[in-house]
Design a protein around this motif. Structure first.
Motif, PDB file in Angstrom:
ATOM      1  N   GLU A 144      52.085  74.595  64.436  1.00  0.00           N
ATOM      2  CA  GLU A 144      51.271  73.714  64.392  1.00  0.00           C
ATOM      3  C   GLU A 144      51.738  72.404  63.289  1.00  0.00           C
ATOM      4  O   GLU A 144      51.525  71.182  63.440  1.00  0.00           O
ATOM      5  CB  GLU A 144      49.802  74.088  63.673  1.00  0.00           C
ATOM      6  CG  GLU A 144      49.036  74.956  64.940  1.00  0.00           C
ATOM      7  CD  GLU A 144      49.037  74.044  66.203  1.00  0.00           C
ATOM      8  OE1 GLU A 144      48.766  72.879  66.173  1.00  0.00           O
ATOM      9  OE2 GLU A 144      49.213  74.814  67.287  1.00  0.00           O
ATOM     10  N   SER A 202      46.217  61.500  66.191  1.00  0.00           N
ATOM     11  CA  SER A 202      45.608  62.760  65.898  1.00  0.00           C
ATOM     12  C   SER A 202      46.627  63.995  66.765  1.00  0.00           C
ATOM     13  O   SER A 202      47.237  63.549  67.608  1.00  0.00           O
ATOM     14  CB  SER A 202      44.335  62.968  66.336  1.00  0.00           C
ATOM     15  OG  SER A 202      44.029  64.229  66.731  1.00  0.00           O
ATOM     16  N   THR A 203      46.544  65.085  65.915  1.00  0.00           N
ATOM     17  CA  THR A 203      47.470  66.174  66.662  1.00  0.00           C
ATOM     18  C   THR A 203      46.891  66.637  67.851  1.00  0.00           C
ATOM     19  O   THR A 203      47.460  67.331  68.772  1.00  0.00           O
ATOM     20  CB  THR A 203      47.834  67.528  65.614  1.00  0.00           C
ATOM     21  OG1 THR A 203      46.428  67.585  65.066  1.00  0.00           O
ATOM     22  CG2 THR A 203      48.728  67.185  64.740  1.00  0.00           C
ATOM     23  N   SER A 204      45.677  66.532  68.005  1.00  0.00           N
ATOM     24  CA  SER A 204      44.867  66.645  69.141  1.00  0.00           C
ATOM     25  C   SER A 204      45.432  65.908  70.491  1.00  0.00           C
ATOM     26  O   SER A 204      45.334  66.208  71.604  1.00  0.00           O
ATOM     27  CB  SER A 204      43.566  66.221  69.314  1.00  0.00           C
ATOM     28  OG  SER A 204      42.511  66.633  68.160  1.00  0.00           O
ATOM     29  N   TYR A 246      51.987  63.099  75.159  1.00  0.00           N
ATOM     30  CA  TYR A 246      50.999  62.211  74.222  1.00  0.00           C
ATOM     31  C   TYR A 246      50.053  61.909  75.269  1.00  0.00           C
ATOM     32  O   TYR A 246      50.368  61.247  76.145  1.00  0.00           O
ATOM     33  CB  TYR A 246      51.579  61.176  73.566  1.00  0.00           C
ATOM     34  CG  TYR A 246      50.770  60.040  73.044  1.00  0.00           C
ATOM     35  CD1 TYR A 246      49.716  60.308  71.920  1.00  0.00           C
ATOM     36  CD2 TYR A 246      50.613  58.915  73.663  1.00  0.00           C
ATOM     37  CE1 TYR A 246      48.883  59.336  71.663  1.00  0.00           C
ATOM     38  CE2 TYR A 246      49.482  58.143  73.505  1.00  0.00           C
ATOM     39  CZ  TYR A 246      48.843  58.236  72.285  1.00  0.00           C
ATOM     40  OH  TYR A 246      48.002  57.093  72.039  1.00  0.00           O
ATOM     41  N   ARG A 289      53.519  70.501  65.732  1.00  0.00           N
ATOM     42  CA  ARG A 289      52.782  69.402  66.406  1.00  0.00           C
ATOM     43  C   ARG A 289      52.687  67.899  65.246  1.00  0.00           C
ATOM     44  O   ARG A 289      52.620  66.967  65.759  1.00  0.00           O
ATOM     45  CB  ARG A 289      51.536  70.019  66.791  1.00  0.00           C
ATOM     46  CG  ARG A 289      50.870  69.177  67.627  1.00  0.00           C
ATOM     47  CD  ARG A 289      49.202  69.998  67.825  1.00  0.00           C
ATOM     48  NE  ARG A 289      49.486  71.377  68.529  1.00  0.00           N
ATOM     49  CZ  ARG A 289      49.720  71.984  69.621  1.00  0.00           C
ATOM     50  NH1 ARG A 289      49.960  71.020  70.579  1.00  0.00           N
ATOM     51  NH2 ARG A 289      49.728  73.052  69.722  1.00  0.00           N
ATOM     52  N   GLU A 290      52.508  68.282  64.133  1.00  0.00           N
ATOM     53  CA  GLU A 290      52.049  67.313  63.178  1.00  0.00           C
ATOM     54  C   GLU A 290      53.403  66.415  63.055  1.00  0.00           C
ATOM     55  O   GLU A 290      53.351  65.314  62.885  1.00  0.00           O
ATOM     56  CB  GLU A 290      51.786  67.878  61.795  1.00  0.00           C
ATOM     57  CG  GLU A 290      51.727  66.862  60.838  1.00  0.00           C
ATOM     58  CD  GLU A 290      50.901  65.520  60.728  1.00  0.00           C
ATOM     59  OE1 GLU A 290      50.108  65.394  61.571  1.00  0.00           O
ATOM     60  OE2 GLU A 290      51.168  64.684  60.046  1.00  0.00           O
ATOM     61  N   ARG A 308      53.396  64.291  65.981  1.00  0.00           N
ATOM     62  CA  ARG A 308      52.489  63.081  65.788  1.00  0.00           C
ATOM     63  C   ARG A 308      53.098  62.145  65.143  1.00  0.00           C
ATOM     64  O   ARG A 308      52.826  60.775  65.239  1.00  0.00           O
ATOM     65  CB  ARG A 308      51.332  63.454  65.174  1.00  0.00           C
ATOM     66  CG  ARG A 308      50.003  62.840  65.112  1.00  0.00           C
ATOM     67  CD  ARG A 308      49.111  63.025  64.158  1.00  0.00           C
ATOM     68  NE  ARG A 308      49.747  62.933  62.672  1.00  0.00           N
ATOM     69  CZ  ARG A 308      49.817  61.694  62.111  1.00  0.00           C
ATOM     70  NH1 ARG A 308      49.702  60.631  62.517  1.00  0.00           N
ATOM     71  NH2 ARG A 308      50.575  61.829  60.690  1.00  0.00           N
ATOM     72  N   ILE A 329      48.622  65.391  71.046  1.00  0.00           N
ATOM     73  CA  ILE A 329      49.962  65.972  71.183  1.00  0.00           C
ATOM     74  C   ILE A 329      50.024  67.312  72.029  1.00  0.00           C
ATOM     75  O   ILE A 329      49.683  68.271  71.266  1.00  0.00           O
ATOM     76  CB  ILE A 329      50.875  66.182  70.039  1.00  0.00           C
ATOM     77  CG1 ILE A 329      50.837  64.989  68.806  1.00  0.00           C
ATOM     78  CG2 ILE A 329      52.258  66.593  70.006  1.00  0.00           C
ATOM     79  CD1 ILE A 329      51.427  63.920  69.645  1.00  0.00           C
TER      80      ILE A 329
END
Ligand code: C6P
Length: 404
Positions: A69, A83-85, A236, A72-73, A76, A87
């Protein structure tokens, strides 16, 4: 100060020889070499952390999840998503494009609706749409190209009609190096209420990408073309779009609850990540991004622009050379032919002299047809290439041309 010799020390493979000649690796558009920091981070995770992510309450699983995770950040931040949502980890650009093609067409398109792509697309931004066309009867419209390798923007604007649902184009051509005016492409599409997917496979490793500034709705890229491992890439998508699209695959990880009657899907981005992700590769990708950040993407861009300019200049020394792609805005790719020498012969002989270039159609056959050729020789640069390597390449070319 850009210290290319220091950078090269991170890539032991660049020290090797092929056929007794020092390797000159100019096939970076296909894949880049991997720095030690990426390889070490992946080995370290396998040696000391390895456990499946998002599943275990145990220590190792939590640590692996944090790395995954955290990656993921890092992604981003790298493309400046909100937001990481937004990615989604995929296997690469190809899978990201297939995901959008399948899910978007499924949910948003009816028979007769249209998607716009361009003449210079890689097969991975052509074939997924054709598969959907065969299934659902959608139509694919193509932006024509000028002879210098730039898109015909007037013709583009004319392609929109009430059936247009999506535009999907590359940021940078893997054959011509053309940098497409993505902000303009997006602006025109949005004026027509049409979202845009950008294939960033050949841009993310070379130039600063800011998806918010670009205002694209989807953006895809591959880890292995930017010093990361194979098997991982990124899609993305603006949250408002990803929310509306159905999952691409079903399985573990992407569900909230399952009964035999009904499944409730996970929230974003997990809805699109069925099965065990390649969490070791995401760690490697994050490390590759840290590596790019440390050098500075703008410094890399400057360095590669210098190489491109120098290569263009030196190629002029070769009689009968034809360079494909003469756009003002061009990234680290040079495609060319010399006289009537076949690209495969040229590539094979260059290889014997230690030089790795790509030859053929570069997975862009419709573009080859537009250019009226069967293929090119392509040199593509990375942050570790040097002018001295270009000198070796040009001298080798002269030798090969001499043989004919
Ligand atoms: N181009 C080249 O030598 P994958 O294979 O999924 O990582 O990337 C596919 C892809 C998509 N779009 C563009 C613009 C690309 O250049 C590529 C990959 C490589 O040019 C291999 S064919």
């Amino acid at each position: 100060m850009y210290d290319v010799e220091e950078i090269r020390k991170q890539f032991p493979i660049l020290q090797r020889e092929v056929y007794g000649k020092p390797l000159v690796y100019l096939d970076n558009g296909a894949t880049t070499q991997k720095p030690l920091c990426v390889l070490n981070a992946m080995q370290e995770e396998y040696l000391n952390v390895n456990a499946n992510v998002h599943r275990g309450v145990h220590y190792l699983s939590q640590q692996a999840t944090e790395l995954h995770e955290g990656a993921r950040e890092t992604v981003r931040r790298f493309i400046n998503a909100r937001s990481t949502s937004e990615i989604v980890f995929t296997r690469g650009t190809t899978e990201a494009l297939n995901l959008v093609a399948a899910s978007f067409v499924d949910e948003m398109m009816q028979p007769g609706d249209e998607v716009i792509i361009s003449t210079m697309e890689h097969h991975s931004n052509i074939v997924p749409w054709q598969l959907q066309a065969a299934k659902k009867g959608i139509a694919v419209r193509v932006i024509p190209m000028h002879d210098d390798g730039t898109l015909d923007m007037e013709a583009y604007a004319q392609l929109f009609n009430e059936r247009t649902r999506l535009v999907s184009v590359c940021h940078v051509s893997n054959v011509l190096g053309t940098v497409n005016p993505v902000e303009e492409l997006v602006r025109i599409a949005h004026e027509n209420d049409v979202p845009v997917m950008i294939d960033g496979a050949q841009s993310a490793p070379h130039r600063y990408v800011d998806v918010q500034q670009m205002d694209c709705d989807f953006f895809a890229f591959s880890g292995h073309k930017m010093y990361g491992p194979t098997g991982v890439g990124v899609l993305y998508g603006k949250e408002e779009w990803l929310d509306r699209l159905p999952p691409y695959q079903g399985g573990g990880e992407m569900i909230e609850s399952v009964t035999f009657e009904k499944t409730v899907f996970q929230s974003l981005p997990f809805k699109f990540e069925a099965g065990t992700p390649d969490y070791i590769a995401t760690t490697g990708l994050a490390k590759a991004i840290d590596f790019l950040d440390e050098i500075g993407i703008n410094c890399i861009y400057e360095h590669e622009s210098e190489l491109l300019k120098y290569c263009h200049e030196r190629l002029q020394e070769i009689e009968d050379v034809r360079i494909f792609g003469q756009a003002k805005e061009k990234d680290a790719v040079v495609s060319f032919l010399v006289g009537d020498i076949h690209h495969l012969d040229m590539g094979t002989l260059l290889d014997r002299l230690g030089i790795a270039v790509r030859t053929g159609h570069h997975c862009a056959q419709p573009l080859m047809e537009r250019l009226g050729i069967s293929g090119t020789v392509r040199a593509s640069f990375a942050l570790y290439n040097t002018k001295a390597e270009i000198d070796v390449f040009i001298e080798a070319m002269k030798r090969v041309v001499g043989m004919f």
